[in-house]
Design a protein around this motif. Structure first.
Motif, PDB file in Angstrom:
ATOM      1  N   ILE A 242      -5.548  12.727  14.430  1.00  0.00           N
ATOM      2  CA  ILE A 242      -6.703  11.857  14.170  1.00  0.00           C
ATOM      3  C   ILE A 242      -6.231  10.407  14.185  1.00  0.00           C
ATOM      4  O   ILE A 242      -5.224  10.059  13.570  1.00  0.00           O
ATOM      5  CB  ILE A 242      -7.314  12.158  12.780  1.00  0.00           C
ATOM      6  N   ASN A 243      -6.963   9.570  14.941  1.00  0.00           N
ATOM      7  CA  ASN A 243      -6.582   8.157  15.009  1.00  0.00           C
ATOM      8  C   ASN A 243      -7.106   7.387  13.813  1.00  0.00           C
ATOM      9  O   ASN A 243      -8.217   7.624  13.342  1.00  0.00           O
ATOM     10  CB  ASN A 243      -7.124   7.532  16.297  1.00  0.00           C
ATOM     11  N   GLY A 244      -6.272   6.471  13.325  1.00  0.00           N
ATOM     12  CA  GLY A 244      -6.672   5.646  12.187  1.00  0.00           C
ATOM     13  C   GLY A 244      -5.943   4.324  12.234  1.00  0.00           C
ATOM     14  O   GLY A 244      -5.256   4.009  13.210  1.00  0.00           O
ATOM     15  N   GLN A 245      -6.105   3.535  11.146  1.00  0.00           N
ATOM     16  CA  GLN A 245      -5.495   2.206  11.101  1.00  0.00           C
ATOM     17  C   GLN A 245      -4.606   2.124   9.870  1.00  0.00           C
ATOM     18  O   GLN A 245      -5.011   2.510   8.777  1.00  0.00           O
ATOM     19  CB  GLN A 245      -6.596   1.155  11.047  1.00  0.00           C
ATOM     20  N   PHE A 246      -3.396   1.626  10.107  1.00  0.00           N
ATOM     21  CA  PHE A 246      -2.466   1.506   9.003  1.00  0.00           C
ATOM     22  C   PHE A 246      -2.833   0.304   8.145  1.00  0.00           C
ATOM     23  O   PHE A 246      -3.075  -0.776   8.656  1.00  0.00           O
ATOM     24  CB  PHE A 246      -1.046   1.353   9.559  1.00  0.00           C
ATOM     25  N   THR A 247      -2.903   0.514   6.826  1.00  0.00           N
ATOM     26  CA  THR A 247      -3.237  -0.613   5.930  1.00  0.00           C
ATOM     27  C   THR A 247      -2.298  -0.603   4.740  1.00  0.00           C
ATOM     28  O   THR A 247      -1.852   0.455   4.295  1.00  0.00           O
ATOM     29  CB  THR A 247      -4.678  -0.496   5.381  1.00  0.00           C
ATOM     30  N   VAL A 248      -1.993  -1.775   4.264  1.00  0.00           N
ATOM     31  CA  VAL A 248      -1.224  -1.871   3.034  1.00  0.00           C
ATOM     32  C   VAL A 248      -2.100  -2.566   1.997  1.00  0.00           C
ATOM     33  O   VAL A 248      -2.613  -3.651   2.241  1.00  0.00           O
ATOM     34  CB  VAL A 248       0.080  -2.668   3.252  1.00  0.00           C
ATOM     35  N   THR A 249      -2.345  -1.876   0.905  1.00  0.00           N
ATOM     36  CA  THR A 249      -3.132  -2.471  -0.182  1.00  0.00           C
ATOM     37  C   THR A 249      -2.280  -2.492  -1.444  1.00  0.00           C
ATOM     38  O   THR A 249      -1.090  -2.154  -1.390  1.00  0.00           O
ATOM     39  CB  THR A 249      -4.400  -1.632  -0.452  1.00  0.00           C
ATOM     40  N   ASP A 250      -2.901  -2.853  -2.583  1.00  0.00           N
ATOM     41  CA  ASP A 250      -2.163  -2.891  -3.847  1.00  0.00           C
ATOM     42  C   ASP A 250      -1.568  -1.525  -4.160  1.00  0.00           C
ATOM     43  O   ASP A 250      -0.466  -1.401  -4.672  1.00  0.00           O
ATOM     44  CB  ASP A 250      -3.106  -3.297  -5.008  1.00  0.00           C
ATOM     45  N   GLY A 251      -2.299  -0.458  -3.796  1.00  0.00           N
ATOM     46  CA  GLY A 251      -1.845   0.901  -4.097  1.00  0.00           C
ATOM     47  C   GLY A 251      -0.685   1.352  -3.254  1.00  0.00           C
ATOM     48  O   GLY A 251      -0.144   2.424  -3.452  1.00  0.00           O
ATOM     49  N   GLY A 252      -0.325   0.597  -2.210  1.00  0.00           N
ATOM     50  CA  GLY A 252       0.756   1.001  -1.326  1.00  0.00           C
ATOM     51  C   GLY A 252       0.233   1.264   0.073  1.00  0.00           C
ATOM     52  O   GLY A 252      -0.923   0.934   0.380  1.00  0.00           O
ATOM     53  N   PRO A 253       1.065   1.851   0.953  1.00  0.00           N
ATOM     54  CA  PRO A 253       0.640   2.085   2.335  1.00  0.00           C
ATOM     55  C   PRO A 253      -0.412   3.189   2.405  1.00  0.00           C
ATOM     56  O   PRO A 253      -0.414   4.111   1.603  1.00  0.00           O
ATOM     57  CB  PRO A 253       1.934   2.505   3.036  1.00  0.00           C
ATOM     58  N   GLY A 254      -1.275   3.071   3.384  1.00  0.00           N
ATOM     59  CA  GLY A 254      -2.288   4.101   3.568  1.00  0.00           C
ATOM     60  C   GLY A 254      -2.845   4.026   4.972  1.00  0.00           C
ATOM     61  O   GLY A 254      -2.465   3.149   5.755  1.00  0.00           O
ATOM     62  N   VAL A 255      -3.714   4.989   5.302  1.00  0.00           N
ATOM     63  CA  VAL A 255      -4.339   4.956   6.617  1.00  0.00           C
ATOM     64  C   VAL A 255      -5.839   5.066   6.425  1.00  0.00           C
ATOM     65  O   VAL A 255      -6.324   5.833   5.602  1.00  0.00           O
ATOM     66  CB  VAL A 255      -3.789   6.063   7.533  1.00  0.00           C
ATOM     67  N   VAL A 256      -6.577   4.247   7.188  1.00  0.00           N
ATOM     68  CA  VAL A 256      -8.029   4.250   7.079  1.00  0.00           C
ATOM     69  C   VAL A 256      -8.604   4.764   8.388  1.00  0.00           C
ATOM     70  O   VAL A 256      -8.212   4.315   9.467  1.00  0.00           O
ATOM     71  CB  VAL A 256      -8.558   2.826   6.766  1.00  0.00           C
ATOM     72  N   PHE A 257      -9.506   5.731   8.286  1.00  0.00           N
ATOM     73  CA  PHE A 257     -10.092   6.327   9.488  1.00  0.00           C
ATOM     74  C   PHE A 257     -11.411   5.663   9.828  1.00  0.00           C
ATOM     75  O   PHE A 257     -11.909   4.828   9.091  1.00  0.00           O
ATOM     76  CB  PHE A 257     -10.276   7.835   9.282  1.00  0.00           C
ATOM     77  N   THR A 269       7.624   9.856   3.970  1.00  0.00           N
ATOM     78  CA  THR A 269       8.892   9.204   4.282  1.00  0.00           C
ATOM     79  C   THR A 269       8.806   8.599   5.686  1.00  0.00           C
ATOM     80  O   THR A 269       8.788   9.336   6.673  1.00  0.00           O
ATOM     81  CB  THR A 269      10.053  10.219   4.248  1.00  0.00           C
ATOM     82  N   PHE A 270       8.727   7.290   5.745  1.00  0.00           N
ATOM     83  CA  PHE A 270       8.624   6.614   7.041  1.00  0.00           C
ATOM     84  C   PHE A 270       9.988   6.513   7.700  1.00  0.00           C
ATOM     85  O   PHE A 270      10.974   6.172   7.059  1.00  0.00           O
ATOM     86  CB  PHE A 270       8.046   5.203   6.865  1.00  0.00           C
ATOM     87  N   ALA A 271      10.015   6.788   8.986  1.00  0.00           N
ATOM     88  CA  ALA A 271      11.230   6.526   9.753  1.00  0.00           C
ATOM     89  C   ALA A 271      11.289   5.036  10.074  1.00  0.00           C
ATOM     90  O   ALA A 271      12.349   4.424  10.037  1.00  0.00           O
ATOM     91  CB  ALA A 271      11.237   7.348  11.031  1.00  0.00           C
ATOM     92  N   SER A 272      10.136   4.487  10.414  1.00  0.00           N
ATOM     93  CA  SER A 272      10.054   3.022  10.556  1.00  0.00           C
ATOM     94  C   SER A 272       8.662   2.625  10.110  1.00  0.00           C
ATOM     95  O   SER A 272       7.688   3.315  10.413  1.00  0.00           O
ATOM     96  CB  SER A 272      10.282   2.625  12.022  1.00  0.00           C
ATOM     97  N   LEU A 273       8.606   1.553   9.373  1.00  0.00           N
ATOM     98  CA  LEU A 273       7.337   1.174   8.752  1.00  0.00           C
ATOM     99  C   LEU A 273       6.487   0.362   9.736  1.00  0.00           C
ATOM    100  O   LEU A 273       6.951  -0.618  10.288  1.00  0.00           O
ATOM    101  CB  LEU A 273       7.629   0.345   7.492  1.00  0.00           C
ATOM    102  N   PRO A 274       5.241   0.803   9.993  1.00  0.00           N
ATOM    103  CA  PRO A 274       4.383   0.013  10.886  1.00  0.00           C
ATOM    104  C   PRO A 274       3.872  -1.231  10.173  1.00  0.00           C
ATOM    105  O   PRO A 274       4.003  -1.355   8.956  1.00  0.00           O
ATOM    106  CB  PRO A 274       3.252   0.976  11.211  1.00  0.00           C
ATOM    107  N   ARG A 275       3.285  -2.134  10.975  1.00  0.00           N
ATOM    108  CA  ARG A 275       2.728  -3.334  10.359  1.00  0.00           C
ATOM    109  C   ARG A 275       1.284  -3.085   9.958  1.00  0.00           C
ATOM    110  O   ARG A 275       0.627  -2.200  10.498  1.00  0.00           O
ATOM    111  CB  ARG A 275       2.807  -4.500  11.341  1.00  0.00           C
ATOM    112  N   ASP A 276       0.818  -3.870   9.008  1.00  0.00           N
ATOM    113  CA  ASP A 276      -0.551  -3.765   8.541  1.00  0.00           C
ATOM    114  C   ASP A 276      -1.509  -3.926   9.732  1.00  0.00           C
ATOM    115  O   ASP A 276      -1.371  -4.854  10.520  1.00  0.00           O
ATOM    116  CB  ASP A 276      -0.799  -4.892   7.510  1.00  0.00           C
ATOM    117  N   GLY A 277      -2.442  -2.985   9.883  1.00  0.00           N
ATOM    118  CA  GLY A 277      -3.429  -3.091  10.957  1.00  0.00           C
ATOM    119  C   GLY A 277      -3.055  -2.355  12.230  1.00  0.00           C
ATOM    120  O   GLY A 277      -3.853  -2.285  13.159  1.00  0.00           O
ATOM    121  N   ASP A 278      -1.836  -1.808  12.316  1.00  0.00           N
ATOM    122  CA  ASP A 278      -1.430  -1.057  13.510  1.00  0.00           C
ATOM    123  C   ASP A 278      -2.257   0.227  13.664  1.00  0.00           C
ATOM    124  O   ASP A 278      -2.621   0.862  12.673  1.00  0.00           O
ATOM    125  CB  ASP A 278       0.056  -0.652  13.422  1.00  0.00           C
TER     126      ASP A 278
END
Lengths: 366, 295
Positions: A242-257, A269-278
């Motif tokens: 499922i495609n979504g958007q990576f977001t970082v908020t106060d709660g930590g990293p997350g994905v928004v669909f 466990t991230f192998a490499s951390l994406p940027r906000d909005g990727d």
């Protein structure tokens, strides 16, 4: 039984480059499965190893021998073909013996090997028959026998089971697995059937468009797909992506669909951390979902979704759930599925640690 | 079964005008070939007295084998009056080596072109294809010069050589197309098992070639036996084939023309290919029909 390695292999057919700088190495006694869709270059790679095709550049090593320039018969290999390729005018015994014809063996040794193979593969009552008088499974056993009598260092299989019916295929799969466990040869096995790959291999190389997408044990390939291609290719029913958007908020990293649902990714466990909005793709295996938990499970993401369809597939059932403008396929016990109707609301939980995240553009695992 | 016939009666089939036309045409075509053959056969059994009366289609009043005996033992070809016998044996002596040489040459070439990785195989095939259409008469004189230089002119060797050269393009194409249908995996397996060009040919490919060999055998026996031009131009005085003897007998005989002897001689010359057709004909049809080789 030696190791096999491909080093910087390039293969061109005219202007078309099929393999471009491919590297792959397996250990002594490994069962390597080359897995991929049609046209991915897996059979080309096998033919290069067999010497039936010449490399455009690169080097092929068997043990510490450089076999790149050797004739097929001098490479100390044996091969089992998809169509069996038995010699139609020779008897079963003749077929086995012809496999030894390039090796100047003493007669006693040849007899002994033919007898050994015929007993191992239960061919003894068939020795006087012609291939046209054999069933598909028997032909396949003769083809394997013809390869085994050579006592070759490396055994090659080119989709050997794809011409058999489903039941026979399962049987022959078990026989090949047993053979590998008793004789411990190094095997290179080409197939497009992921069940064969998962059951037989000690190492799988998943190929697509001439590139090795991932090389690892069956577990690694299944549970930790390195690319989007591997994630979508391995597994039946396929992984939900499922495609979504990576977001970082106060709660930590997350994905928004697309429907604004959010999954918290703190425990991934991230192998490499994406940027906000990727843009990212989230992969979930249908069988990892937990149904109707009594209480919230730690480390799980909870979904409350509407049922779209229920499919019974035999030993399992698949429930499709409407999620974020897409479908989420969830494996269920048949009993559970029988109670479910389209339009029902169901509760499913997914373990965050078993999520698979991919960079949607590059297709790499995150 | 009878119930079903009553339930769904079929219309009786009627012979249509079109099929009558086809039948009439086929009958006429058959007559076109059969009538001369009939005349040939009946004349060969007649006595000269009856032939002079001129009734071509009548049956012999007294059947006689004398013309056949005479044609075989006594008829004159040029100055030599020992009958067709000598020509028959010459033809046999020409046939055997020509047959072996032409088939051996083209079967191996066809095998190599179809199943092995031969450089320039495409252009070579195209060249062969072109050669198959070159009329013999065009290259006859160069071939004579060539055989003279090789020192074989006027011998059986020269005739066998010329037959092999002339038959090679078409036979190679026939063999090559037949072997092209062998599954590539089979030859790959053989290459991995043995790798020897000749061993694979003898042990695997040759045993699979039965049908096509019969087709080629019939084609070649007929064409070599019926050949006149190569025999007359490349053979020496003692190596003239049967056809040359026949032609000499028919055209050069002095005095009255012995039609009955000539007819008998023509039939004698035609018998060997006919026998081959009758014996191998069944396999011939199978060979042409059997394109694919099933394992």
């Amino acid at each position: 039984m030696p190791s096999v390695s491909f080093e910087y292999i390039v293969k061109r057919f005219g202007a078309i480059t099929v393999l471009d700088g491919l590297n792959l190495a397996v250990e002594d006694g490994d069962f390597l499965v080359l897995l991929g869709p049609s046209g991915c270059g897996k059979t080309t790679l096998l033919n290069l190893l067999a010497g039936l095709l010449d490399v455009s550049s690169g080097r092929i090593m068997i043990g510490d021998r450089d076999v790149t320039e050797l004739d097929p018969k001098d490479r100390d290999l044996a091969m089992v073909f998809q169509s069996y390729a038995l010699y139609p005018t020779k008897t079963v015994e003749g077929n086995l013996r012809f496999g030894l014809s390039a090796r100047k063996l003493p007669k006693a040794e040849a007899d002994q090997r033919v007898q050994w193979a015929s007993e191992l593969l239960q061919l003894t009552p068939l020795m006087r028959r012609k291939p046209s008088e054999l069933s598909g499974g028997q032909r396949q056993r003769v083809a394997i026998g013809r390869a085994l009598v050579k006592h070759a260092d490396v055994l090659l299989f080119d989709e050997p089971l794809s011409n058999l019916d489903a039941k026979l295929r399962t049987e022959m799969r078990m026989e090949i697995k047993k053979l590998h466990e008793t004789l411990k040869p190094t095997v290179v096995y080409v197939t497009h059937d992921q069940i064969e790959a998962m059951t037989l291999a000690t190492k799988i190389a998943v190929m697509n468009k001439g590139e090795i997408q991932q090389f690892g044990t069956p577990d690694q390939v299944y549970e930790h797909p390195e690319t989007l291609f591997v994630a979508s290719f391995i597994g039946s029913p396929a992984m939900n992506l499922i495609n979504g958007q990576f977001t970082v908020t106060d709660g930590g990293p997350g994905v928004v669909f697309a429907d604004q649902t959010r999954i918290d990714l703190t425990e991934y466990t991230f192998a490499s951390l994406p940027r906000d909005g990727d843009a990212i793709a989230v992969g979930m295996r249908p069988e990892h979902f937990v149904h109707d938990p009594v209480e919230a499970l730690p480390g799980h993401t909870a979904f409350d979704l509407t049922v779209g369809m229920v499919e019974r597939t035999g030993s399992d059932a698949l429930i499709s759930l409407d999620f974020a403008d897409d479908q989420l396929f969830v494996r269920a016990e048949p009993d559970r599925a029988a109670k479910t109707r389209p339009g029902d609301r169901v509760q499913v939980h997914y373990p965050t640690a078993k999520l698979n995240l991919f960079d949607a553009k590059k297709g790499r695992r995150l | 079964m009878t119930d079903a016939t009553i339930m769904y009666p079929r219309k009786p089939k009627r012979i249509k005008g079109r099929s009558i036309a086809v039948l009439v045409f086929l009958t006429m075509a058959a007559l076109f070939f059969c009538v001369p053959l009939y005349v040939l056969i009946v004349t060969s059994f007649k006595e000269m007295d009856q032939i002079r009366e001129g009734a071509m289609f009548s049956l012999p009043t007294t059947w006689t084998l004398e013309p056949w005996r005479f044609a075989w033992f006594e008829a004159c070809s040029g100055l030599n009056c020992s009958g067709l016998r000598a020509g028959f044996w010459n033809s046999v002596v020409i046939l055997v080596p020509s047959l072996i040489a032409s088939i051996a040459l083209s079967i191996v070439t066809g095998y190599a072109l179809a199943l092995w990785d031969v450089k320039w195989a495409g252009p070579f095939l195209f060249l062969l294809f072109l050669c198959a259409f070159v009329p013999f008469q065009i290259i006859m004189y160069p071939l004579i010069r060539l055989t003279v230089t090789m020192g074989i002119y006027g011998s059986i060797t020269a005739i066998a050589f010329v037959h092999s050269v002339l038959a090679m393009p078409i036979l190679t194409l026939i063999f090559r197309n037949y072997y092209k249908d062998i599954p590539p995996e089979l030859i790959k397996a053989a290459i991995m098992d043995s790798g020897s060009f000749w061993r694979i040919f003898v042990e695997i490919i040759l045993p699979m070639s039965g049908n096509i060999l019969i087709v080629v055998l019939i084609l070649q026996i007929t064409s070599i036996w019926n050949d006149y031009l190569i025999g007359v131009t490349f053979g020496g005085l003692g190596t003239k084939p049967m056809t040359v003897h026949l032609a000499n007998m028919v055209t050069v005989s002095t005095g009255t023309i012995s039609y009955n002897v000539n007819m008998a001689a023509a039939l004698l010359t035609a018998i060997p290919p006919l026998v081959i057709y009758f014996v191998l004909g069944k396999f011939f049809v199978q060979g042409i029909a059997a394109g694919a080789i099933k394992g």
